[in-house]
Write an enzyme that holds these catalytic residues in place. Structure first.
Site, PDB file in Angstrom:
ATOM      1  CG  HIS A 127      -1.886  -1.146   1.173  1.00  0.00           C
ATOM      2  ND1 HIS A 127      -2.485  -1.801   2.217  1.00  0.00           N
ATOM      3  CD2 HIS A 127      -2.379  -1.928   0.164  1.00  0.00           C
ATOM      4  CE1 HIS A 127      -3.466  -2.603   1.863  1.00  0.00           C
ATOM      5  NE2 HIS A 127      -3.285  -2.931   0.580  1.00  0.00           N
ATOM      6  CB  CYS A 163       3.103  22.204 -11.718  1.00  0.00           C
ATOM      7  SG  CYS A 163       2.283  20.675 -11.129  1.00  0.00           S
ATOM      8  CB  SER A 202      -8.815  -7.737  10.137  1.00  0.00           C
ATOM      9  OG  SER A 202      -8.554  -6.682   9.124  1.00  0.00           O
TER      10      SER A 202
HETATM   11  N1  APR Z   1      -1.167  -7.153  18.606  1.00  0.00           N
HETATM   12  C1  APR Z   1      -1.727  -8.194  17.927  1.00  0.00           C
HETATM   13  N2  APR Z   1      -2.720  -7.976  16.848  1.00  0.00           N
HETATM   14  C2  APR Z   1      -3.233  -6.347  17.107  1.00  0.00           C
HETATM   15  C3  APR Z   1      -2.689  -5.430  17.866  1.00  0.00           C
HETATM   16  C4  APR Z   1      -1.217  -6.046  18.559  1.00  0.00           C
HETATM   17  N3  APR Z   1      -0.626  -5.008  19.320  1.00  0.00           N
HETATM   18  N4  APR Z   1      -3.258  -4.386  17.528  1.00  0.00           N
HETATM   19  C5  APR Z   1      -4.338  -4.751  16.602  1.00  0.00           C
HETATM   20  N5  APR Z   1      -4.163  -5.970  16.542  1.00  0.00           N
HETATM   21  C6  APR Z   1      -4.872  -6.701  15.504  1.00  0.00           C
HETATM   22  C7  APR Z   1      -6.418  -6.173  15.684  1.00  0.00           C
HETATM   23  O1  APR Z   1      -7.414  -7.041  16.392  1.00  0.00           O
HETATM   24  C8  APR Z   1      -6.966  -6.435  14.157  1.00  0.00           C
HETATM   25  O2  APR Z   1      -7.482  -7.715  13.818  1.00  0.00           O
HETATM   26  O3  APR Z   1      -4.577  -6.437  14.413  1.00  0.00           O
HETATM   27  C9  APR Z   1      -5.660  -6.267  13.356  1.00  0.00           C
HETATM   28  C10 APR Z   1      -5.725  -5.158  12.468  1.00  0.00           C
HETATM   29  O4  APR Z   1      -6.809  -5.410  11.395  1.00  0.00           O
HETATM   30  P1  APR Z   1      -6.916  -3.843  10.655  1.00  0.00           P
HETATM   31  O5  APR Z   1      -7.434  -2.636  11.565  1.00  0.00           O
HETATM   32  O6  APR Z   1      -8.136  -4.348   9.701  1.00  0.00           O
HETATM   33  O7  APR Z   1      -5.796  -3.292   9.559  1.00  0.00           O
HETATM   34  P2  APR Z   1      -5.223  -4.178   8.364  1.00  0.00           P
HETATM   35  O8  APR Z   1      -5.633  -5.735   8.399  1.00  0.00           O
HETATM   36  O9  APR Z   1      -3.757  -3.745   8.413  1.00  0.00           O
HETATM   37  O10 APR Z   1      -6.100  -3.475   7.347  1.00  0.00           O
HETATM   38  C11 APR Z   1      -5.657  -3.594   5.904  1.00  0.00           C
HETATM   39  O11 APR Z   1      -7.171  -1.671   5.400  1.00  0.00           O
HETATM   40  O12 APR Z   1      -7.853   0.396   5.466  1.00  0.00           O
HETATM   41  C12 APR Z   1      -7.165  -0.521   4.796  1.00  0.00           C
HETATM   42  O13 APR Z   1      -5.259   0.368   3.866  1.00  0.00           O
HETATM   43  C13 APR Z   1      -5.791   0.054   4.939  1.00  0.00           C
HETATM   44  O14 APR Z   1      -3.627  -1.572   5.003  1.00  0.00           O
HETATM   45  C14 APR Z   1      -5.068  -1.250   5.543  1.00  0.00           C
HETATM   46  C15 APR Z   1      -5.986  -2.298   5.362  1.00  0.00           C
END
Ligand code: APR
Length: 261
Positions: A127, A163, A202
């Site tokens: 990303h 620009c 997630s």
């Molecule tokens: N340790 C382990 N897991 C964690 C921690 C931690 N300290 N903190 C948060 N989490 C978990 C949460 O429970 C959640 O399931 O990390 C996960 C993060 O999920 P998202 O918030 O959905 O993030 P991500 O999976 O990176 O999202 C993917 O979505 O909006 C777009 O571009 C954005 O790159 C991002 C993409």
């Protein structure tokens, strides 16, 4: 998950790492929350405060109001702050030092894997990276620091000095395609992995979230380290619901012991 369960799974994960030859680590925003950067879908996450529908490339390009909001989110999201790697990043960097890491495929744009010591040429950023802001018209690149100064001096929507074109963080917005070469490389490396470790994601946003499935279809083992549920929990060989900093540090301690280093 009680502490005995977690300990047994940490041990099993360490043994899987020692036994594997082509390990891919896949990270999401959850690997950076312990550095103070909110994730997106946990309680208090960025998409619980802002509507992702407002953050598409189409809206960014067609409305100044949307651009103003996006710059606010990027400032609010702490992505511009002086953030530092946390123990999870250092544990993943240690994997590389031990010669047990093929590559990192990350959805994150915070540059923290590189700051923790991972070689930039094995960090595939699906990303993009917040380090740069580019002009959509002439292509001029600005460091994020330069743009922060503009925003903090009261400019609500920074435009190109060269620009007057639209400036956009060098990251992938909803509705934009992912960098082709990086995506292709990530798919290839996922298919060749014999162990795929997903940390802090997630696993809901595609095509990034397809990577673990490519690995599984090619016969790889899947380890998931995550506080919350993910879309692939039922396919993980080892599922550890815990904080990435603590879990990854303990796994690497075990790996170092097994490798007698
Ligand atoms: N340790 C382990 N897991 C964690 C921690 C931690 N300290 N903190 C948060 N989490 C978990 C949460 O429970 C959640 O399931 O990390 C996960 C993060 O999920 P998202 O918030 O959905 O993030 P991500 O999976 O990176 O999202 C993917 O979505 O909006 C777009 O571009 C954005 O790159 C991002 C993409």
């Amino acid at each position: 998950m009680n502490s005995q369960d977690i300990e047994a799974k940490i041990d099993a994960a360490a043994a899987a790492i020692v036994a594997s030859k082509r390990i891919v680590v896949f990270t999401g925003a959850g690997v950076s929350t312990e550095s103070g950067i909110p994730d997106f879908r946990s309680p208090g996450g960025i998409w619980t405060k802002f509507d992702p529908e407002d953050f598409t490339i189409e809206k960014f390009l067609t409305s100044r109001d949307s651009r103003k909001k996006q710059w606010e989110v990027l400032l609010e999201g702490g992505l511009f702050g002086a953030v530092a790697p946390n123990p999870a990043h250092y544990a993943i960097a240690q994997l590389e030092k031990l010669g047990k890491l093929d590559c990192i495929i990350t959805q994150n744009i915070d540059n923290l894997h590189q700051k923790a010591g991972n070689s930039p040429d094995i960090v595939f950023e699906l990303h993009g990276n917040m380090q740069w802001v580019i002009c959509m018209h002439c292509g001029k690149r600005y460091s994020t620091e330069t743009i922060i100064e503009k925003l903090q001096s009261g400019i609500e929507i920074p435009d190109c000095d060269h620009c007057l074109g639209i400036l956009k963080p060098d990251v992938v917005f909803f509705g934009e395609s992912l960098p082709f070469l990086i995506l292709n490389t990530a798919i290839e490396r996922s298919k060749k992995a014999d162990l795929f470790i997903s940390i802090g994601s997630s696993l809901v946003v595609t095509p990034a979230a397809y990577m673990p499935s490519y690995a599984l279809e090619s016969g790889a083992k899947l380890i998931i380290v995550n506080i919350g549920e993910t879309s692939l929990d039922n396919r993980a060989h080892i599922l550890i619901n815990g904080k990435a900093g603590d879990v990854m540090t303990r796994i690497l301690e075990k790996v170092s012991t097994y490798l007698c280093v």
